[in-house]
Design an enzyme around this catalytic site. Sequence first.
Site, mmCIF file in Angstrom:
data_model
loop_
_atom_site.group_PDB
_atom_site.id
_atom_site.type_symbol
_atom_site.label_atom_id
_atom_site.label_comp_id
_atom_site.label_asym_id
_atom_site.label_seq_id
_atom_site.Cartn_x
_atom_site.Cartn_y
_atom_site.Cartn_z
ATOM 1 N N SER A 192 5.605 53.170 -17.877
ATOM 2 C CA SER A 192 4.649 52.394 -18.681
ATOM 3 C C SER A 192 5.314 51.099 -19.152
ATOM 4 C CB SER A 192 4.129 53.254 -19.839
ATOM 5 O OG SER A 192 3.014 52.644 -20.454
ATOM 6 N N GLU A 316 -4.839 56.798 -14.380
ATOM 7 C CA GLU A 316 -4.092 56.171 -15.472
ATOM 8 C C GLU A 316 -4.956 55.915 -16.710
ATOM 9 O OE1 GLU A 316 -0.921 55.556 -15.559
ATOM 10 O OE2 GLU A 316 -0.147 55.103 -13.567
ATOM 11 N N HIS A 409 -2.271 58.902 -17.533
ATOM 12 C CA HIS A 409 -1.070 58.107 -17.777
ATOM 13 C C HIS A 409 0.044 58.962 -18.371
ATOM 14 C CE1 HIS A 409 1.094 54.396 -18.349
ATOM 15 N NE2 HIS A 409 1.210 54.586 -19.645
#
Length: 526
Positions: A192, A316, A409
């Site tokens: 991320s 995600e 995610h």
Amino acid sequence: MNDSSFSAGPVAATTSGYVRGSVDAELGIRTWKGVPFGADTAGPARFRSPEPAPGWYGVRECTTYGPPAPQPTYSWTDRIIGAEDCLHLDVVRPDTEEELPVVVYFHGGSFIMGASHEEMLRGFNLATSMDVVYVSVNFRLGALGYLDLRSLGGESAANPALLDQLLALDWVHDNIDSFGGDPHNVTIMGESAGGASVIALMCVPSAFGLYHRAIAQSPPISLLHSTAQSTLWARELVYRMALPRQTTVDALRRENAADLVRAGQSMMWGSGELIYLNSCYGPTVDGTVLPDHPLTMFHNGEQAQVPLLLGTNLDEASFSKFFYLRASARSRAALRLLSAFDPVNAADVLDVYDGAVSRADFAEMLADAVFWAPAVQTAAAHAATSPTWMYRFDYAPAALRWLGLGAMHSLELSAVFGAPEASRARNLSRWGGLDGLPEITEQMQSHWSNFIHHGNPGGQWPAYQAGTPDEPRRATKIFDVDTTVEYDPKSEKRRAWYDYDMLEWGTGRPELLAELGLADDDPWWY
């Protein structure tokens, strides 16, 4: 050096002094926690480039984690945790005398939250299963680390957090051999915001040579600050602090750090800018530390020429399925956020998602805009000059699939770190079972380990290469219950993003540029 105080735990020499860690015989690891690599960033040092950690006499006990950078807790209170004296790192290695490759990990958290010692990221299993020296780094966050405040006047660095990460790499280069790590075999890795940090560091010339491979998981590569964003958010921070418009950086140094973090949190959620894909925080192209946008530097072949492994998760942004009740609102929102970057080509992109009318199409479009499309472009550009491998993580427990969240995610961290008990989705996962996860964990850890040790993931994983219309390549490893390799997945959507300009946020906001005193033909960075 003969000193009986050294006998209680493993001692390593650093450029600042000796540090003593501990041994966990049950796990078979040695750990050093809270090792300083930088000086306190409070007071006069706030918003400035970091300095190396000052020296100390004797042996420093490094058996407890240090505080993370100041950050919100997202609880019912406005409590802030962490401290500005946050530039320290944690080292984990197998309890052996062998010299091992090094992994330097940068945590995620939207550039505003996170810590080196989050339960998932402590790296105990990773260090032993991959046979590496694992280094997890703390760095400044939010308003204190990821805002370019130079437009306010006064002395400040455009990229405090990026400079913290660079200083950590310098520390690793100078010290990791004392911990049994090989300074000539260093992999930088992150997920991320941490993955975006990896990509940014690949474009920082002063970092070249400090690492030799890179792993970027779900990096939001295009979320860099333009001049418009830097100016907007600097003014917004002053406003949220209830300070005069002419407030300078020097005045902000005298403010309470917790108040600055609260103001930063307030402007993130209260400004209304997220609907334009305008995040408060991110690295800034300053022309010196970060010379240009990473997408541009990769396209020009100016990035570090090291092996790269990168990828994204299938779902995600699945959380965004619940953002809008009406289909028309979703479609308008999709066009609005795409137009903030490129109003000319936004509609063409939207067409391949059927207008982003359905919840699933909207979530896919948002995920592709932030994560997948920039990653594919980065992979293709890097593959032209250096070895590149790409993956997609599709696996999700049954409960997450039933809820419509899927491979959301950060879910892949459970497999890479071999720590499903630390996953944020662990409570949901219990209801849906984790069938297949042990096998995927074994596969991913084997590939990641081979990449770290040898510069390639090994196994049945072809390198990524940009193909031609008649010869699609773009091999992508799909991790699921049945792991496969796909060539040029989502090819129609990939082609739709090809002409879309991800570089310059604010192009579609001329009224905002005028308000900020910036002409729409100004260069986007300075």
